[in-house]
Design an enzyme around this catalytic site. Structure first.
Site, mmCIF file in Angstrom:
data_model
loop_
_atom_site.group_PDB
_atom_site.id
_atom_site.type_symbol
_atom_site.label_atom_id
_atom_site.label_comp_id
_atom_site.label_asym_id
_atom_site.label_seq_id
_atom_site.Cartn_x
_atom_site.Cartn_y
_atom_site.Cartn_z
ATOM 1 N N GLU A 122 27.761 4.421 -37.592
ATOM 2 C CA GLU A 122 27.606 4.721 -39.012
ATOM 3 C C GLU A 122 27.526 6.228 -39.253
ATOM 4 O O GLU A 122 26.820 6.941 -38.559
ATOM 5 C CB GLU A 122 26.355 4.038 -39.572
ATOM 6 C CG GLU A 122 26.379 2.515 -39.462
ATOM 7 C CD GLU A 122 27.479 1.868 -40.291
ATOM 8 O OE1 GLU A 122 28.036 2.548 -41.176
ATOM 9 O OE2 GLU A 122 27.787 0.684 -40.045
ATOM 10 N N ARG A 137 20.834 -8.465 -50.476
ATOM 11 C CA ARG A 137 21.642 -9.649 -50.812
ATOM 12 C C ARG A 137 20.851 -10.922 -50.529
ATOM 13 O O ARG A 137 20.991 -11.934 -51.215
ATOM 14 C CB ARG A 137 22.929 -9.611 -49.969
ATOM 15 C CG ARG A 137 23.986 -10.634 -50.299
ATOM 16 C CD ARG A 137 25.221 -10.431 -49.417
ATOM 17 N NE ARG A 137 24.901 -10.418 -47.988
ATOM 18 C CZ ARG A 137 24.719 -11.500 -47.241
ATOM 19 N NH1 ARG A 137 24.837 -12.700 -47.774
ATOM 20 N NH2 ARG A 137 24.443 -11.396 -45.952
ATOM 21 N N CYS A 173 19.125 -2.474 -42.366
ATOM 22 C CA CYS A 173 19.739 -1.528 -41.436
ATOM 23 C C CYS A 173 19.939 -0.165 -42.094
ATOM 24 O O CYS A 173 19.619 0.865 -41.507
ATOM 25 C CB CYS A 173 21.080 -2.059 -40.928
ATOM 26 S SG CYS A 173 20.868 -3.399 -39.744
ATOM 27 N N HIS A 217 26.150 -0.305 -35.875
ATOM 28 C CA HIS A 217 26.208 -1.740 -36.161
ATOM 29 C C HIS A 217 26.983 -2.431 -35.047
ATOM 30 O O HIS A 217 28.053 -1.964 -34.638
ATOM 31 C CB HIS A 217 26.899 -1.994 -37.510
ATOM 32 C CG HIS A 217 25.929 -2.194 -38.632
ATOM 33 N ND1 HIS A 217 25.951 -1.422 -39.770
ATOM 34 C CD2 HIS A 217 24.903 -3.082 -38.797
ATOM 35 C CE1 HIS A 217 24.970 -1.837 -40.590
ATOM 36 N NE2 HIS A 217 24.329 -2.841 -40.022
HETATM 37 N N1 PCA Z 1 21.308 -6.399 -39.541
HETATM 38 C C1 PCA Z 1 20.868 -6.285 -40.925
HETATM 39 C C2 PCA Z 1 19.381 -6.088 -40.848
HETATM 40 C C3 PCA Z 1 18.982 -6.433 -39.452
HETATM 41 C C4 PCA Z 1 20.239 -6.513 -38.704
HETATM 42 O O1 PCA Z 1 20.333 -6.673 -37.479
HETATM 43 C C5 PCA Z 1 21.624 -5.205 -41.697
HETATM 44 O O2 PCA Z 1 22.795 -4.912 -41.372
HETATM 45 O O3 PCA Z 1 21.069 -4.628 -42.641
#
Ligand code: PCA
Length: 203
Positions: free
Chosen positions: A79, A89, A140, A163
């Site tokens: 990111e 959401r 996240c 991610h």
């Molecule tokens: N993914 C979520 C929150 C925790 C995770 O592992 C996100 O992308 O916000």
């Protein structure tokens, strides 16, 4: 010292690959002789930033890589930008669903990652990793923003968010991602310079 974080399971799933990948990456880094710690963050807006803050205070890391699951992705998404916005959401693991609130009142609109994203892209290849320009508006992104805010005054810290795509509890696949995460951590620790390489997107 390298701090890796991953998230506990959330939504209707009982498995979150991000914490398992963080733990595997910790092991790989230790085998290479690095100091590394992996820790799990709660998927709870009201708790996660404080837990992260405690980890940073305790371990005084030079590199922080926070990981989270993004269901729809196909590769590791490094990111670039954390935004000062929460728009949930779905409810978090404590049942909270904040909508259109800032991560930090009076904070800047956004922070950029301080990881060497282009160097990592060059080393790992676009078939394995990509640079992403949105970490979403859920826990996240909140943790990514909090991480960048907490480390903003320390030029020694390189920090950012990655991610991970959905992978089931399948050791071999989890290890492929963990090796890539460990490589990104080592590049950050070495203070890799950013090559002039386009990773821009048109939307
Ligand atoms: N993914 C979520 C929150 C925790 C995770 O592992 C996100 O992308 O916000």
């Amino acid at each position: 010292m390298i701090l890796l974080t991953g998230f506990e399971p959330f939504a209707s799933s009982d498995f979150n690959p991000s914490i398992v990948i963080a733990r595997h990456a910790e092991k790989i880094l230790r085998e290479q002789g690095h100091e590394a710690v992996a820790a799990e963050l709660p998927c709870v807006f009201a708790q996660a930033p404080r837990v992260l803050h405690e980890l940073i205070t305790l371990h005084r890391p030079h590199v922080v890589l926070s990981l989270g699951l993004a269901q729809g992705r196909e590769k590791l998404g490094m990111e670039k930008v954390a935004i000062n916005l929460i728009d949930a959401r779905i409810a978090d693991n404590a049942g909270a669903r904040p909508i259109d609130v800032p991560v930090l009142a009076d904070g800047p609109a956004a922070y950029f990652s301080t990881l060497p994203l282009k160097a990592a892209l060059q080393e790992l290849g676009s078939e394995n990793v990509e640079i992403s320009y949105s970490a979403g508006t859920y826990v996240c992104n909140q943790i990514f923003y909090s991480l960048m805010h907490q480390s903003r005054t320390d030029p020694e810290i390189r920090a950012g968010f990655i991610h991970v795509p959905w992978v089931a509890a399948h050791e071999a696949q989890l290890l492929v991602h963990a090796r890539a995460v460990a490589q990104i951590a080592v590049l950050a620790l070495a203070g890799a310079n950013e090559p002039r390489l386009s990773a821009g997107k048109e939307d």
